[in-house]
Write an enzyme that holds these catalytic residues in place. Sequence first.
Site, short mmCIF file in Angstrom:
data_model
loop_
_atom_site.label_atom_id
_atom_site.label_comp_id
_atom_site.label_asym_id
_atom_site.label_seq_id
_atom_site.Cartn_x
_atom_site.Cartn_y
_atom_site.Cartn_z
N HIS A 113 -75.28 -41.33 2.89
CA HIS A 113 -76.12 -42.44 3.35
C HIS A 113 -77.60 -42.03 3.33
CE1 HIS A 113 -73.33 -45.48 4.41
NE2 HIS A 113 -72.98 -45.08 5.62
N ARG A 135 -77.17 -54.24 -0.72
CA ARG A 135 -76.64 -55.55 -0.34
C ARG A 135 -77.76 -56.32 0.33
NH1 ARG A 135 -71.61 -56.34 4.01
NH2 ARG A 135 -70.99 -58.41 3.27
N TYR A 202 -74.27 -55.55 -4.30
CA TYR A 202 -72.97 -56.02 -3.77
C TYR A 202 -72.66 -57.43 -4.27
CZ TYR A 202 -69.56 -57.30 -0.05
OH TYR A 202 -68.45 -57.72 0.67
N GLY A 269 -65.84 -59.17 4.19
CA GLY A 269 -66.05 -58.87 2.77
C GLY A 269 -66.54 -60.06 1.96
P1 PAP Z 1 -69.97 -47.84 5.87
O1 PAP Z 1 -71.38 -47.86 5.40
O2 PAP Z 1 -69.84 -47.58 7.34
O3 PAP Z 1 -69.10 -46.94 5.04
P2 PAP Z 1 -69.34 -50.19 4.39
O4 PAP Z 1 -68.05 -50.00 3.71
O5 PAP Z 1 -70.59 -50.01 3.60
O6 PAP Z 1 -69.38 -49.32 5.70
O7 PAP Z 1 -69.45 -51.65 4.97
C1 PAP Z 1 -68.39 -52.43 5.37
C2 PAP Z 1 -68.62 -53.79 4.76
O8 PAP Z 1 -68.05 -53.80 3.45
C3 PAP Z 1 -67.90 -54.87 5.55
O9 PAP Z 1 -68.67 -56.06 5.35
P3 PAP Z 1 -68.59 -57.32 6.35
O10 PAP Z 1 -68.81 -56.81 7.74
O11 PAP Z 1 -69.68 -58.24 5.91
O12 PAP Z 1 -67.25 -57.91 6.16
C4 PAP Z 1 -66.58 -54.90 4.84
O13 PAP Z 1 -65.82 -56.05 5.08
C5 PAP Z 1 -67.03 -54.80 3.40
N1 PAP Z 1 -65.94 -54.37 2.51
C6 PAP Z 1 -65.03 -53.39 2.72
N2 PAP Z 1 -64.19 -53.32 1.70
C7 PAP Z 1 -64.55 -54.27 0.81
C8 PAP Z 1 -64.05 -54.67 -0.46
N3 PAP Z 1 -62.99 -54.10 -0.99
N4 PAP Z 1 -64.68 -55.68 -1.10
C9 PAP Z 1 -65.77 -56.27 -0.57
N5 PAP Z 1 -66.29 -55.94 0.63
C10 PAP Z 1 -65.69 -54.94 1.32
#
Ligand code: PAP
Length: 301
Positions: A113, A135, A202, A269
């Site tokens: 990060h 994003r 994204y 997501g």
């Molecule tokens: P991190 O930085 O703590 O690793 P990260 O995975 O970047 O977290 O962010 C999670 C976001 O990615 C969530 O978004 P939301 O709160 O707007 O829903 C999560 O739902 C989304 N996310 C996780 N997996 C996927 C996927 N396979 N496709 C699209 N979005 C996803």
Amino acid sequence: MLSLPSADQGLLYQYQGSWIPPFFIQGVISCQNYFHAHDTDILLVTSPKVGTTWLKAILFSLLNRGRYPNAQQHPLLTNSPHELVPFLEMQLYNKKQVPDLTPFTSPRLFSSHLMFSLLPISVKDSKCKIVYLCRNPKDTFVSIWHFRNKIRANLGKDASTIEQDFDNFSKGISSFGSYWDHVVSYWKESLENPEKIFFLKYEEMKEQPTIFLKRLAEFLECPFSPEEEVKGAINDISRLCSFENLSNLDVNKSGKVMMADKSTYFRLGKVGDWMNYLTVEMSETLDRITKEKFHSIGLTI
Ligand code: PAP
């Protein structure tokens, strides 16, 4: 550490121009001091909540597609993407000052990060490739707010209001941020060094996953062969890593990774969920800051 400026009631410390949660500062310092990038390494860099979990799954599947021809035995069915592609500063170097990286075979795949200026020198000096995902700031902020409230609930703390968190985020006070400086640092580098940094959005990935998967494979020098394309290999990876598929796997529904329930990495997501949470004024504030920071350098989100 106590001499560093802090914010957000001690939940963030300012280190080398970025806001870092205190429990990861040692990991940041160790990784800066001891991580030696190989020319063949691939590093996924993101600011928090921009879809890191998704891209970890995609990159792992892309690079290992020859190793797991049997879809029923794919490691993503039994491991969280965060276990298959660990963060340097929050997982590997946070656990041990000098972790054993020998189990990682070439091409090694890690994530981070960290802002560009904070990356270990060897990442910049080597031929190691960087995939950067960003994003839009509104969905990113809403995702951060939900995630932090889940963590607060686990710690027995009261939820924070969206107004409280918005104030900090819009002032640039957010984990590993500011959000805008993070994006700008990689955008500029990607323009100067397109062979080293692949800059992904994204929203674009969500709209046309197969097109961007193909470009990603070309950037990583493992393009899909015509035979693979005919067999539908690109669609297979896209489906395997989709929100619907990953979020419904048992392995992603229970247990913890990096202090959070695995399920908290899968909320909705979707693109545009900010409309359900931000006031007009909040939305306009983020638009204004984003315009100020991004437009002069030709970046649109
Ligand atoms: P991190 O930085 O703590 O690793 P990260 O995975 O970047 O977290 O962010 C999670 C976001 O990615 C969530 O978004 P939301 O709160 O707007 O829903 C999560 O739902 C989304 N996310 C996780 N997996 C996927 C996927 N396979 N496709 C699209 N979005 C996803």
